[in-house]
Design an enzyme around this catalytic site. Sequence first.
Site, PDB file in Angstrom:
ATOM      1  N   GLN A   1       0.831  -1.326  -0.010  1.00  0.00           N
ATOM      2  CA  GLN A   1       0.004   0.513   0.443  1.00  0.00           C
ATOM      3  C   GLN A   1       0.676   1.512   0.171  1.00  0.00           C
ATOM      4  O   GLN A   1       0.450   2.295   0.077  1.00  0.00           O
ATOM      5  CB  GLN A   1      -0.822   0.216   1.015  1.00  0.00           C
ATOM      6  CG  GLN A   1      -2.019  -1.163   0.742  1.00  0.00           C
ATOM      7  CD  GLN A   1      -2.875  -0.721  -0.342  1.00  0.00           C
ATOM      8  OE1 GLN A   1      -2.600   0.212  -0.474  1.00  0.00           O
ATOM      9  NE2 GLN A   1      -2.954  -1.594  -0.730  1.00  0.00           N
ATOM     10  N   SER A   2       2.081   0.986  -0.745  1.00  0.00           N
ATOM     11  CA  SER A   2       3.074   2.787  -0.587  1.00  0.00           C
ATOM     12  C   SER A   2       2.120   3.741  -1.514  1.00  0.00           C
ATOM     13  O   SER A   2       2.136   3.144  -2.596  1.00  0.00           O
ATOM     14  CB  SER A   2       4.035   2.499  -1.546  1.00  0.00           C
ATOM     15  OG  SER A   2       4.784   2.809  -2.514  1.00  0.00           O
TER      16      SER A   2
END
Length: 340
Positions: A77-78
Amino acid sequence: MIGRLDQMPRVETTEAPTPMEALDRLSAANTGARLWAKRDDVQGLAFGGNKVRQLEYYFGEAQAQGADTLLITGAVQSNFCRLAAAFAAKLGMACHIQHEARVATNDPLYHSSGNVLVERMLGARLHTFNTGEDEQAADASLEAIADSLRAKGATPYVIHLAPGHTPLGALGYIHAADEVLAWSAASGTSFDHVAIPSGSGATHAGFLFGMRALGSDIPITGICVRREAGLQKPRIEGRCQEIADLLGVPNPVRPDDVVINDRFLGPGYGKLNLPTERAISLAARTEALMLDPTYTGKAMAGALAIAGNRPEGENVLWFHTGGTPGIFAYGNAMEGMLSA
């Protein structure tokens, strides 16, 4: 500006200066000093966030080198990866993203919604790396993908994760420091403390370097979102020296300028805790600010603690670094908080 900063290649996309907002209802609920937000979340590119400033310099160098493909590595989930995909799409480049297994979860939302969904919409090619805490190995894996692309005729540009590489992204937050000081001078509002997320270190180090290089001695606390203070402090110190070397100027940051708070990190990267849940809920219900569990929620928990320990009449600035899409990936994890 500072040293060679104006000579560095840059793709200017930031909608600068980003707004400064007084959080008066949140401040009243917290007591203590008045809280303010630097709204780097409101930039227009693919949900915005702090990485827009950083990527301007990476893509500037990529274009200067004639690259047609961008490679980056990060957590599933960068926000960095999502915005790299957005920049690449905007500039007509291919994008390859390597997702690292930093957060141990089988939640289908985490692996398919939020930033992952946006990356797919932007046309990025996704790869997996089944290790979460080995930056050197993640970079080596990314270089192997780059080699395979070169063999097919592509011209790749790699954004590395581990320290030891040119800290181009940190340069974007020197501009943020300049914006804060200019706004303070124009408005007559001075800040007594700044709280900023501290993860990869580019945002924290760039802003700290910028403030000290521009003559400000305002205390700045990095709120840990990735690793404990004992590991983060030397990382930020090293980043600041790398920035100085890159710009060809003396390092204005002293060791005691690097203040790190890891009280709100546990139980680890990308995992909720009670102070973070409180910060997310309080910010939403008093100011309609949307915070994510990984970065902004923990940074706000730190800012609330700092403000709560300072007297009324003082001002504490907190950086809203974005991360809005990540909220949807944590829908199941936040269900207990929402029910309460």
